[in-house]
Design a protein around this motif. Structure first.
Motif, PDB file in Angstrom:
ATOM      1  N   GLY A   1       0.768  -1.230   0.000  1.00  0.00           N
ATOM      2  CA  GLY A   1       0.000   0.000   0.000  1.00  0.00           C
ATOM      3  C   GLY A   1       0.804   1.287   0.000  1.00  0.00           C
ATOM      4  N   LEU A   2       2.123   1.217  -0.291  1.00  0.00           N
ATOM      5  CA  LEU A   2       2.925   2.433  -0.407  1.00  0.00           C
ATOM      6  C   LEU A   2       2.322   3.361  -1.453  1.00  0.00           C
ATOM      7  N   ILE A   3       2.227   4.649  -1.118  1.00  0.00           N
ATOM      8  CA  ILE A   3       1.814   5.634  -2.118  1.00  0.00           C
ATOM      9  C   ILE A   3       3.006   6.558  -2.388  1.00  0.00           C
ATOM     10  N   ASP A   4       3.421   6.564  -3.619  1.00  0.00           N
ATOM     11  CA  ASP A   4       4.568   7.359  -4.065  1.00  0.00           C
ATOM     12  C   ASP A   4       4.227   7.861  -5.455  1.00  0.00           C
ATOM     13  N   PHE A   5       3.723   9.082  -5.535  1.00  0.00           N
ATOM     14  CA  PHE A   5       3.115   9.579  -6.762  1.00  0.00           C
ATOM     15  C   PHE A   5       4.108   9.630  -7.920  1.00  0.00           C
ATOM     16  N   ALA A   6       5.308  10.180  -7.671  1.00  0.00           N
ATOM     17  CA  ALA A   6       6.223  10.381  -8.793  1.00  0.00           C
ATOM     18  C   ALA A   6       7.673  10.050  -8.466  1.00  0.00           C
TER      19      ALA A   6
END
Length: 398
Positions: A155-160
Motif C-alpha cells: 500500500g505504499l503511495i509514491d506519486f512520482a
C-alpha cells in the motif's frame, strides 16, 4: 481500449520535459564545479542519457515493470521490449509511451548520483558503475514502488518517485562518495563554483521539467494531473523562500541557495504531488527548504565531500517527502487518507518504504562501488585530477 490521443500526447510531452531534466542536472552541476571540470559534468549527463536509453530497452524496463517475481524484481517478459506495443492496450495510451516516460525517470535519477563523483571519477569506471547500478539498484526500487513489488502490494503511495528517484539517488550518492573519497584539496582550500549563472540555468531547466515529472505521473489529463502541476510550483516556491531565509540567517541570501531550496521543495512534493492540497504542498516545500539546508550544513561540518549535495537535497528531501505523504494525504484530493485523517497504517507503510529504500540504495551502491573500485579503480590519477577531467578525460576545454 481505444487510443486516447489527448492522454498520449500529454505523456509524450511529459516524457520530453523529464528528458530535459537530465541535461538540466548536468548544467546545474557543471556550474558548481571548477572550470577545469565543467565539460566533464555536462558530458556525464549526456552519457547517462545514452547508457540508460540502451539499458532500459534491453533489460531495464522489463526488470522494473515485468511480471512480479517474489515482490522484488520484474521478470524478463519485456526483454528487448518484446510485447511492448505502440498501440493502446488496457490503458488509454500505448505501453511504448509509458516505457519512454519511465526511461527518462531512470536517466535523471542516475544523473543526480554524479554529484558524488564530481571532478574525480574515471570515465570507464563510471560507465561500468552506471550500467550495474541501473540494473541492481534502480530497477528493483522501481519495481517495489510502481511495478507490482512488495511495497506497492503493501500500500505504499509514491506519486512520482520519492523512494524510486529521490531517496535512491541521494543515498546512492552518499555511499558512492564514501567509496571514491574526497577531492584533492577538499577542506584545505576553496573549491568554489566557477559559473553560477550556468548553475541557475540548470536549475531553471529542472523547475520547468519537474512539471512533466510530477503532473505526467498522473498518467492522465485529469484533476490529479492538475493538482500535481500546481503543487509542484507551490512547493518549489516555498522551498526557495525557506532556504533563502535560512541562509540569510547564517549569512547572505545567495542565488544558489534559492534555487537549491526550490529543488528541495520539488523533491519533497514529488511523492505527495497528487495526494495533498496546494496549501499542504507549501508546508511540505517550506520544511524541505530548511531541512535540506540544515543537512547541507551537517555534511560540511562532518567534512564529507558528497560534492554537490545530492544526499542533503534529494536523499533527505525524499525521506521527508515520503513521510509527509503518509502524514498529509487527503482522500478528497487523491483518494488516499494519511495519518492526519486517521490512517496510521498509511504513514507506517510509507515510513517502511522510505527506510527500506534508504537501506537498499545505500548498501547496494556501496557494494557495487567497492567492487568496481577494487577491479578498475574509481578515481583518476592525482595528476589527472590536478589537470582537470575536461582535458584528461575528454581532451576539451570549456
Amino acid at each position: 481500449m481505444a487510443l486516447d490521443t489527448g492522454v498520449t500526447t500529454w505523456l509524450m510531452v511529459s516524457a520530453l520535459l523529464v528528458m530535459l531534466m537530465t541535461p538540466g542536472v548536468g548544467f546545474f552541476y557543471g556550474g558548481l564545479v571548477r572550470k577545469k571540470n565543467f565539460i566533464s559534468m555536462i558530458a556525464l549527463s549526456f552519457l547517462v542519457l545514452a547508457l540508460t536509453s540502451i539499458q532500459w530497452i534491453l533489460v531495464g524496463y522489463s526488470l522494473a515493470f515485468g511480471s512480479d517475481i517474489g515482490g522484488f524484481i520484474g521478470s524478463l517478459q519485456y526483454l528487448g521490449l518484446a510485447g511492448v506495443s505502440a498501440s493502446a492496450g488496457t490503458a488509454a495510451y500505448p505501453p511504448l509511451v509509458y516505457m519512454a516516460f519511465q526511461l527518462f525517470f531512470a536517466s535523471v535519477t542516475l544523473t543526480i548520483v554524479t554529484s558524488a563523483v564530481a571532478e574525480r571519477v574515471k570515465l570507464t569506471s563510471f560507465i561500468a558503475f552506471a550500467l550495474i547500478w541501473l540494473t541492481v539498484v534502480y530497477c528493483p526500487l522501481a519495481h517495489w514502488a510502481w511495478g507490482g513489488g512488495w511495497a506497492q502490494q503493501m500500500g505504499l503511495i509514491d506519486f512520482a518517485g520519492g523512494t524510486v528517484v529521490e531517496i535512491a539517488s541521494g543515498f546512492a550518492a552518499l555511499a558512492l562518495a564514501l567509496v571514491i573519497g574526497k577531492r584533492a584539496g577538499f577542506g584545505e582550500y576553496s573549491l568554489e563554483p566557477h559559473n553560477i549563472p550556468i548553475a541557475l540555468l540548470g536549475a531553471a531547466l529542472l523547475w520547468f521539467g519537474w512539471f512533466g515529472f510530477n503532473a505526467g505521473s498522473a498518467l492522465a489529463v485529469n484533476a490529479s494531473a492538475v493538482t500535481a502541476f500546481v503543487n509542484t510550483n507551490s512547493a518549489a516556491a516555498a522551498g526557495a523562500l525557506a532556504w533563502m531565509c535560512a541562509s540569510w540567517y547564517h549569512g547572505k541570501p545567495s542565488s544558489l541557495g534559492m534555487v537549491s531550496g526550490a529543488i528541495a521543495g520539488m523533491v519533497a512534493i514529488t511523492p505527495a504531488a497528487g495526494f495533498v492540497s496546494p496549501l499542504v504542498a507549501v508546508l511540505i516545500g517550506a520544511v524541505a527548504g530548511v531541512l535540506c539546508f540544515a543537512m547541507m550544513l551537517l555534511r560540511i561540518h562532518r567534512r564529507l565531500d558528497e560534492s554537490l549535495d545530492a544526499w542533503a537535497i534529494h536523499g533527505m528531501g525524499g525521506v521527508w517527502g515520503t513521510l509527509a505523504t503518509g502524514l498529509f494525504a487527503a482522500a478528497a484530493v487523491g483518494g488516499f487518507s494519511g495519518f492526519f485523517e486517521g490512517n496510521v497504517h498509511q504513514f507506517l507503510i510509507n515510513a517502511l518504504g522510505a527506510f527500506a529504500a534508504v537501506i537498499y540504495a545505500f548498501i547496494m551502491t556501496y557494494v557495487v562501488a567497492i567492487i568496481i573500485d577494487r577491479i578498475m579503480g574509481m578515481r583518476v590519477t592525482p595528476d589527472e585530477e590536478y589537470v582537470g577531467l575536461d582535458i584528461c578525460q575528454h581532451g576539451e576545454r570549456a
